[in-house]
Motif scaffolding. Structure first.
Motif, PDB file in Angstrom:
ATOM      1  N   GLN A  82       0.838  -1.200   0.000  1.00 46.71           N
ATOM      2  CA  GLN A  82       0.000   0.000   0.000  1.00 46.71           C
ATOM      3  C   GLN A  82       0.870   1.245   0.000  1.00 46.71           C
ATOM      4  OE1 GLN A  82      -3.965   0.847   2.330  1.00 46.71           O
ATOM      5  NE2 GLN A  82      -2.240   0.812   3.709  1.00 46.71           N
ATOM      6  N   GLY A  83       0.544   2.227  -0.847  1.00 48.69           N
ATOM      7  CA  GLY A  83       1.353   3.418  -0.978  1.00 48.69           C
ATOM      8  C   GLY A  83       1.125   4.409   0.149  1.00 48.69           C
ATOM      9  N   SER A  84       2.087   5.339   0.284  1.00 47.84           N
ATOM     10  CA  SER A  84       1.986   6.341   1.347  1.00 47.84           C
ATOM     11  C   SER A  84       0.796   7.264   1.131  1.00 47.84           C
ATOM     12  CB  SER A  84       3.279   7.158   1.407  1.00 47.84           C
ATOM     13  OG  SER A  84       3.528   7.808   0.170  1.00 47.84           O
ATOM     14  N   GLN A  85       0.433   7.506  -0.146  1.00 47.15           N
ATOM     15  CA  GLN A  85      -0.726   8.356  -0.416  1.00 47.15           C
ATOM     16  C   GLN A  85      -2.000   7.733   0.141  1.00 47.15           C
ATOM     17  OE1 GLN A  85      -1.740   8.850  -4.542  1.00 47.15           O
ATOM     18  NE2 GLN A  85      -2.928  10.717  -4.178  1.00 47.15           N
ATOM     19  N   VAL A  86      -2.139   6.429  -0.023  1.00 48.09           N
ATOM     20  CA  VAL A  86      -3.310   5.734   0.494  1.00 48.09           C
ATOM     21  C   VAL A  86      -3.333   5.797   2.011  1.00 48.09           C
ATOM     22  CG1 VAL A  86      -4.400   3.465   0.713  1.00 48.09           C
ATOM     23  CG2 VAL A  86      -3.516   4.225  -1.497  1.00 48.09           C
ATOM     24  N   ARG A  87      -2.180   5.617   2.641  1.00 49.87           N
ATOM     25  CA  ARG A  87      -2.127   5.674   4.104  1.00 49.87           C
ATOM     26  C   ARG A  87      -2.505   7.055   4.604  1.00 49.87           C
ATOM     27  NH1 ARG A  87       2.460   2.343   3.241  1.00 49.87           N
ATOM     28  NH2 ARG A  87       3.868   4.126   3.386  1.00 49.87           N
ATOM     29  N   ARG A  88      -1.972   8.098   3.959  1.00 51.42           N
ATOM     30  CA  ARG A  88      -2.296   9.463   4.396  1.00 51.42           C
ATOM     31  C   ARG A  88      -3.779   9.760   4.193  1.00 51.42           C
ATOM     32  NH1 ARG A  88       2.716  10.754   1.823  1.00 51.42           N
ATOM     33  NH2 ARG A  88       1.564  11.417  -0.040  1.00 51.42           N
ATOM     34  N   ALA A  89      -4.319   9.362   3.032  1.00 49.42           N
ATOM     35  CA  ALA A  89      -5.732   9.631   2.757  1.00 49.42           C
ATOM     36  C   ALA A  89      -6.633   8.871   3.723  1.00 49.42           C
ATOM     37  CB  ALA A  89      -6.063   9.262   1.319  1.00 49.42           C
ATOM     38  N   THR A  90      -6.264   7.634   4.048  1.00 48.88           N
ATOM     39  CA  THR A  90      -7.048   6.861   5.004  1.00 48.88           C
ATOM     40  C   THR A  90      -7.004   7.498   6.383  1.00 48.88           C
ATOM     41  OG1 THR A  90      -6.569   4.821   3.778  1.00 48.88           O
ATOM     42  CG2 THR A  90      -7.343   4.581   6.050  1.00 48.88           C
ATOM     43  N   LEU A  91      -5.835   8.012   6.765  1.00 51.12           N
ATOM     44  CA  LEU A  91      -5.719   8.701   8.050  1.00 51.12           C
ATOM     45  C   LEU A  91      -6.599   9.943   8.083  1.00 51.12           C
ATOM     46  CD1 LEU A  91      -4.448   9.238  10.803  1.00 51.12           C
ATOM     47  CD2 LEU A  91      -2.458  10.229   9.639  1.00 51.12           C
ATOM     48  N   VAL A  92      -6.613  10.711   6.995  1.00 52.08           N
ATOM     49  CA  VAL A  92      -7.464  11.910   6.939  1.00 52.08           C
ATOM     50  C   VAL A  92      -8.938  11.519   7.036  1.00 52.08           C
ATOM     51  CG1 VAL A  92      -8.218  13.830   5.495  1.00 52.08           C
ATOM     52  CG2 VAL A  92      -5.784  13.285   5.661  1.00 52.08           C
ATOM     53  N   ALA A  93      -9.330  10.471   6.306  1.00 47.04           N
ATOM     54  CA  ALA A  93     -10.723  10.023   6.333  1.00 47.04           C
ATOM     55  C   ALA A  93     -11.120   9.561   7.733  1.00 47.04           C
ATOM     56  CB  ALA A  93     -10.930   8.888   5.331  1.00 47.04           C
ATOM     57  N   ALA A  94     -10.236   8.789   8.386  1.00 44.94           N
ATOM     58  CA  ALA A  94     -10.527   8.324   9.741  1.00 44.94           C
ATOM     59  C   ALA A  94     -10.611   9.487  10.718  1.00 44.94           C
ATOM     60  CB  ALA A  94      -9.448   7.336  10.193  1.00 44.94           C
ATOM     61  N   SER A  95      -9.738  10.476  10.539  1.00 46.20           N
ATOM     62  CA  SER A  95      -9.746  11.641  11.421  1.00 46.20           C
ATOM     63  C   SER A  95     -11.012  12.481  11.225  1.00 46.20           C
ATOM     64  CB  SER A  95      -8.505  12.501  11.157  1.00 46.20           C
ATOM     65  OG  SER A  95      -7.323  11.774  11.428  1.00 46.20           O
ATOM     66  N   LEU A  96     -11.468  12.606   9.983  1.00 48.67           N
ATOM     67  CA  LEU A  96     -12.686  13.367   9.726  1.00 48.67           C
ATOM     68  C   LEU A  96     -13.888  12.728  10.419  1.00 48.67           C
ATOM     69  CD1 LEU A  96     -12.395  14.345   5.949  1.00 48.67           C
ATOM     70  CD2 LEU A  96     -12.382  15.893   7.909  1.00 48.67           C
ATOM     71  N   GLY A  97     -13.973  11.405  10.348  1.00 48.71           N
ATOM     72  CA  GLY A  97     -15.085  10.715  10.988  1.00 48.71           C
ATOM     73  C   GLY A  97     -15.087  10.886  12.482  1.00 48.71           C
TER      74      GLY A  97
END
Length: 483
Positions: A17-32
């Protein structure tokens, strides 16, 4: 119906899994997680305005706040179990859909009853988001150090929501009316939903049957307990509704424990509680939230009722406290890499102890700036320990149990928050002097902090806690052997 996952439905593939996916997933989890916290605090600011426009007495206004809290507490463990069974990404998207739809219904509510019902549905959506956001992080960040840093940023997002909630609520109400505090959730939810569908990888669904008895029993147990605490804090604990709710909660909890001990595929294997890396952080979450959120509630009352602060002014007064939590969240991960998670937790508890003790010693003439500094020390303690506590518990279970582990931790923390507000609120509402009640609350908080330190100082059940471990072992054997 669950939203269709038409793209990016491949299961998690770890290191590829790429770093972009990890960062985007972290942002999505943080938004929720952030929107859950935002909605708790932003609504409190609008209560008076809502009552003036929709009518309803004090009890109805209390339930505008409490319906959300009640459903959040009742469904969060069930939401985690469903995430493990059906996939955390799928459930997380569902949570956004439910939360946004309920927020829209809140903003359009023509009457108080409709608003309260929509707030209850909003709480269900919040429960799904709260459990699944952590499950997504646990599947995305395998490395313990990386997971701890991610959880620190995830918690920091909630700190921002904590800081901005009252201020944002006051500005929105002044400029656009009370309905805007619910409409603000729509763009946040839409962004979180898009990021999750676009970038987050689906977690492998667990190949196990749904434990329907366990699901229903834990909703009844947590819901009954939350109702009893909320209602008891408002009207007193010696009343028929409260006693009935406690009885239902106790019976449902007994059914749940018995079912989980005998079920072939339980939603929450009780053997998890034999691991101190799981039980210790869970107990810590309960006790610390009683102390912290109970005291924050009293500080809010102190500013508004005793010192005459307006709601926006109270929000601004809490900015330093929330800023301390945010800064400590960011530092926590870096510090754990140097000295270890458990040491960081103990440092955080020491900071909370020092903050409570200094507030207890503070006299009537203590300058406001000094009181704020003492509260910042207290807040920095919880900011340090929450990412470590969360990472330790999530790292103690197999990833197929990430959802139920996140649900357990959040259920314990939510129960602690409700209990803290109910008990500490009762201490200052019994007709006595506010200051004396606050002092008792600070003493109770210090006791809970010391107990938490004992729990975390003996992570394997040795040293300070052998008797507790022995009692638990005897209870476990009796559950396994049956009546």
């Amino acid at each position: 119906m669950l939203p269709s996952m038409t793209r990016n439905t491949a299961t998690y593939d770890g290191p590829d899994q790429g770093s972009q996916v990890r960062r985007a997933t972290l942002v999505a989890a943080s938004l929720g997680f952030s929107v859950i916290q935002l909605d708790v605090f932003v609504v409190n600011v609008g209560i008076k305005t809502i009552g003036a426009q929709l009518g309803g007495g004090t009890s109805a206004l209390q339930w505008v706040v409490s319906a959300y809290t009640l459903m959040l507490a009742a469904f969060i463990l069930t939401a985690g179990a469903l995430a493990d069974r059906l996939g955390a990404r799928r459930m997380y998207c569902t949570g956004f859909v439910v939360f946004v739809a309920a927020s829209l219904a809140c903003g359009l509510a023509p009457a108080m009853g409709v608003l309260i019902a929509a707030r209850a549905v909003q709480g269900v959506g919040a429960a799904i988001l709260g459990a699944c956001s952590l499950a997504l992080l646990n599947h995305t960040f395998h490395d313990p150090a990386g997971r701890t840093r991610a959880v620190g940023l995830w918690a920091a997002g909630a700190s921002v929501a904590l800081a901005l909630g009252p201020v944002l609520g006051g500005l929105l109400i002044a400029g656009f009316g009370w309905r805007s505090i619910f409409f603000i959730n729509l763009p946040i939810g839409a962004a979180g939903f898009w990021l999750t569908r676009r970038y987050a990888q689906e977690t492998p669904p667990a190949d196990r049957q749904l434990d329907l008895t366990g699901l229903v029993a834990i909703v009844a147990a947590l819901g009954g307990l939350a109702f009893a605490l909320i209602q008891g804090g408002a009207t007193g604990f010696i009343s028929l509704p409260v006693i009935t709710a406690l009885a239902i909660a106790a019976m449902a909890a007994a059914i749940f424990v018995r079912n989980e001990a005998t079920e072939r595929e339980p939603m929450l294997p009780l053997a998890l509680f034999r691991r101190w890396a799981f039980t210790g952080p869970a107990l810590l979450g309960l006790m610390i939230n009683v102390a912290f959120y109970g005291l924050v509630f009293l500080f809010s009352l102190l500013l508004q009722k005793e010192d005459g602060f307006s709601a926006p002014a109270t929000g601004l007064a809490f900015l330093p406290l929330a800023g301390s939590v945010f800064a400590a969240n960011l530092v926590s991960g870096r510090l754990s890499a140097l000295i270890g998670s458990r040491v960081v937790i103990l440092i955080g508890l020491a900071a909370m102890f020092a903050g409570c003790l200094s507030l207890l010693w503070a006299g009537a003439g203590t300058p406001f700036g000094e009181l704020v500094l003492q509260q910042m020390v207290l807040a920095s303690g919880i900011g340090l320990l929450v990412p470590q506590m969360t990472s330790l518990l999530m790292g103690s279970v197999d990833r197929s149990r990430s959802g139920v582990a996140a649900g357990t931790l959040n259920a314990m923390r939510q129960a602690g928050s409700v209990l803290g507000v109910a008990v500490f609120g009762a201490l200052v509402s019994g007709g006595g002097h506010f200051t004396s009640g606050l002092h008792v609350a600070l003493v109770l908080s210090i006791v809970l902090i010391v107990a938490s330190a004992l729990v975390m100082a003996a992570p394997d059940g040795a040293g300070a806690l052998p008797r507790l471990r022995s009692v638990f072992d005897r209870w476990w054997r009796s559950v396994r052997s049956g009546p």
